[in-house]
Design a protein around this motif. Structure first.
Motif: not given
Length: 246
Positions: A138-140, A177-178, A183-186
């Motif tokens: 959630a924080a990410c 919608g990431i 998405l890679t960063t998440f």
């Protein structure tokens, strides 16, 4: 006389050559110093990017004890509504189902400042437990700019069985919608537990505030008796306003 003049010219040439060499050496040293300063600046910048402040989600409270759901939206003097929950807590799931949408609507309207304090006590100290994973994810998601939707997605998924890495890394990001580089960063944030210190800090702050069970609802720092919450969610704003005045 001729030999004397020749020696003087030779001596003058030697002195001039020595001066040119000193200038070249000084310039080389100067370039080296500049290069070292530049390298040092890059190293300092890299260290700064990994500083404790950098591992906080962008909408963390100033105290680092939660995440503000509606940053820069609350009206002046709006009540601060703090919700303490653990993503594995069954009562938190039912609370979210009943009051979550209304709280979000009040937050979107600026009628309250909504702060989420995500506890992880149900993991019983296991930093690899599902509560920790959910809180970290959630924080990410806050870094990705989709915290609110991701948070709601976690609780909705609670009805589908135990949480999984696949849910946190792939399913929910797709739903909110990431995509692409985001998405890679998440996923890198999730996999490396980038928010672990923040997550633990929120838990520690909650314990220090005397929160020992979930869900806990605080209005302007005062814990509320959940049994007194209105069954009719349309009356929730009136309840919050009255509690804030009291």
């Amino acid at each position: 006389m001729a030999n004397s003049s020749q020696r003087e010219r030779l001596r003058a040439a030697q002195v001039a050559d020595q001066k040119r060499r000193r200038v070249r050496v000084g310039a080389a040293i100067g370039v080296g110093v500049v290069a070292l300063v530049a390298i040092g600046a890059m190293i300092w910048s890299s260290l700064g990017a990994a500083s404790p402040g950098a591992v906080r989600p962008p909408n963390a409270t100033a105290a680092g004890d939660g995440i503000v759901v509606n940053p820069s939206t609350a009206q002046p003097n709006a009540p601060v509504v703090g919700l303490y929950f653990d993503y594995q807590c069954p009562h938190c799931v039912t609370f979210e189902e009943k009051y979550g949408l209304t709280l979000n609507n009040l937050a979107n309207a600026g009628d309250i400042e909504l702060v989420h304090h995500t506890k992880v006590f149900l993991d019983k100290g296991n930093a690899d437990g599902l509560s920790h994973k959910a809180a970290n994810a959630a924080a990410c998601a806050d870094v990705a700019g989709v915290y609110k939707d991701y948070h709601q997605g976690i609780f909705t998924s609670a009805y589908q069985g135990a949480y999984t890495d696949e849910l946190f890394r792939v399913t929910l990001p797709e739903q909110v919608g990431i995509t692409g580089e985001a998405l890679t960063t998440f996923q890198a944030c999730y996999d490396s537990k980038t928010m672990a210190s923040f997550v633990q800090g929120v838990e520690d702050a909650a314990a220090k505030a005397g929160v020992t069970s979930t869900p806990t609802l605080m209005i302007n720092g005062k814990a509320q008796d959940l049994s007194t919450l209105p069954d009719d969610v349309s009356q929730l704003k009136s309840f919050i306003d009255a509690a804030a005045k009291g």
